[in-house]
Design a protein around this motif. Structure first.
Motif, PDB file in Angstrom:
ATOM      1  N   UNK A  29       0.760  -1.108   0.105  1.00 22.77           N
ATOM      2  CA  UNK A  29       0.089   0.012  -0.001  1.00 22.77           C
ATOM      3  C   UNK A  29       0.963   1.336   0.005  1.00 22.77           C
ATOM      4  N   UNK A  30       0.450   2.298  -0.243  1.00 25.26           N
ATOM      5  CA  UNK A  30       0.899   3.622  -0.250  1.00 25.26           C
ATOM      6  C   UNK A  30       1.145   4.078   1.037  1.00 25.26           C
ATOM      7  N   UNK A  31       2.356   4.936   1.521  1.00 25.56           N
ATOM      8  CA  UNK A  31       2.345   5.617   2.795  1.00 25.56           C
ATOM      9  C   UNK A  31       1.567   6.658   3.312  1.00 25.56           C
ATOM     10  N   UNK A  32       1.091   7.107   1.954  1.00 26.91           N
ATOM     11  CA  UNK A  32       0.182   8.503   2.417  1.00 26.91           C
ATOM     12  C   UNK A  32      -1.186   8.033   2.421  1.00 26.91           C
ATOM     13  N   UNK A  33      -1.495   6.593   2.344  1.00 23.18           N
ATOM     14  CA  UNK A  33      -2.913   6.157   2.793  1.00 23.18           C
ATOM     15  C   UNK A  33      -2.973   5.162   3.848  1.00 23.18           C
ATOM     16  N   UNK A  34      -1.619   4.958   4.546  1.00 26.80           N
ATOM     17  CA  UNK A  34      -1.651   3.704   5.400  1.00 26.80           C
ATOM     18  C   UNK A  34      -0.350   4.264   6.416  1.00 26.80           C
TER      19      UNK A  34
END
Length: 442
Positions: A166-171
């Motif tokens: 997943x993306x660090x901006x979302x998680x």
């Protein structure tokens, strides 16, 4: 009855009731944790405290931080509950967490080399979390692949198209994973590692739990996850395994009372429950499978679940610096999205071209081809900013949790920088692919 509030409808409901708060006895929890986990703990808490009614507002960590920031002037939420300690540091620095004064009797000060609780008393660790790789054993067998146990393994060409993240901006948990490698390997080497791993991605999922779902169902074979995703999938009967790479951190998942909570007594009761022996035991539910912070809880631990208080090597390689992570939190998330998430097709094409060129010239005898491959690799590795810039408040201040809360000048500066990075990545990946293709044709 479960009450899960999501998206704009939840924001409307919470905002519209700001003046009257929730009904007496309600405890509003902003959390990134999936329903499989929160429903178990909600039921246990409400059974132990029938006078309270838990209201779950599910958001990703980053959007949860934004939400708490946005409602600060007229707060309608009681608890912030998530894995990432750097997210709590952001809220703490914004003066959005309360000092709840909760007893932590029986819980050590440290887990490995990391403090379990905020030393200033603004948030509390309730579980320990490590970061690593899970894989579907049937998928790997069907594709003739061996398990990947180190981050560097995931960059090998045989895993092309088989990895999910997943993306660090979302998680928030993914953000911690990215930051752990940056701290453990160093800025430039860490970003290089992530780009070569990303070149093998099958998918960048919208939420962190999309990664274990993808591995469990065989949509891709390997996933970069927080440890409890692997453990809970195993406990649920999926054909998966999990490993901690050498370069990983063991940090607490946290809970904190939001400043000016409408129901501070209920909020404290929830935190106290999580830290109690009964609350710690809920972490062993097959849907959760997290590591308790109370050593006494491990007497009833399921077979195979690691005990970080006995296995002191777990997470010992990286002394995670939460201040460093917090200082560049939004810079790292933005860099990952611009260089990887949004340019994934370009990056995958460049990485694959290099992989095929290296396969073509595996003996290294063609000096001209090897020089082209080295130049292509350097273009993929290159970063548009230095670590010093990422930590400079004058630079990182251009990046915010939400542009709506920022001035027009900050919005414009962030957009300008991201456009520059995108042009940098686009040019470098295209040139790298061109050079690798030329090498492969020799």
């Amino acid at each position: 009855m479960r009450k899960i509030l999501k998206g704009t409808a939840a924001a409307f409901v919470l905002t519209s009731t700001a003046s009257m708060a929730w009904a007496e006895g309600s405890v509003v929890v902003v959390t990134s944790f999936p329903d499989d986990m929160t429903s178990v703990i909600e039921a246990a808490f409400e059974a132990a405290h029938p006078e309270y009614d838990l209201e779950i507002l599910n958001r990703s960590t980053s959007s949860g931080v934004r939400y708490v920031q946005e409602i600060a002037a007229n707060n309608t939420a009681d608890i912030f509950w998530a894995s990432a300690p750097d997210a709590f540091e952001v809220l703490k620095s914004n003066h959005l967490l309360a000092q709840a004064g909760i007893s932590t009797e029986g819980i050590p000060d440290m887990i490995g080399a990391y403090p379990i609780n905020d030393p200033d008393g603004y948030y509390y660790g309730f579980a320990a979390s490590g970061y690593g790789i899970m894989w579907n054993t049937r998928y790997l067998s069907a594709n003739g692949l061996e398990p990947a146990r180190e981050w560097s393994d995931l960059a090998r060409p045989e895993y092309y198209g088989h990895v999910g993240m997943s993306s660090p901006s979302r998680s928030g948990t993914t953000h911690l994973t990215v930051e752990t490698v940056l701290q453990g390997e160093g800025w430039d080497a860490g970003w290089s590692e992530w780009k070569w791993i990303a070149g093998n991605f099958a998918s960048v999922t919208e939420r962190s739990f999309g990664v274990p779902d993808g591995v469990n169902t065989g949509n891709f074979g390997l996933g970069i996850v927080i440890d409890f995703f692997g453990f809970s999938s195993q406990a649920s009967g999926f054909p998966v395994e999990f490993a901690y790479p050498t370069v990983t951190a063991l940090v607490p998942a946290n809970v904190g009372v939001i400043e000016n909570a409408p129901n501070p007594e209920g909020a404290r009761a929830f935190v106290e429950f999580l830290l109690s022996p009964e609350g710690q035991q809920t972490l062993f539910d097959p849907a959760i499978m997290r590591l308790p912070v109370n050593p006494a809880a491990y007497e009833a631990a399921p077979e195979g679940l690691p005990n970080p208080f006995e296995d002191t090597s777990l997470g010992a390689e990286v002394l995670f610096d939460v201040d460093t992570s917090g200082a560049r939190y939004y810079v790292v998330s933005s860099l990952f999205d611009v260089l990887i998430t949004y340019r994934l097709d370009d990056l995958r094409a460049a990485v694959r071209a290099v992989q095929l060129a290296e396969e073509r010239h595996a003996d290294g005898s063609n000096a001209e081809a090897m020089a082209l491959i080295a130049e292509a690799r350097a273009l993929i590795d290159a970063m548009p900013i230095t670590e010093e810039q990422s930590l400079d408040p004058a630079f990182s201040g251009a990046f915010t949790a939400t542009r709506r809360a920022a001035s027009d000048q900050v919005e414009q500066r962030q957009a300008e920088l991201e456009q520059q990075w995108d042009a940098f990545a686009t040019q470098n990946y295209a040139r790298a692919r061109e050079l690798a293709d030329r090498a492969a044709a020799m």
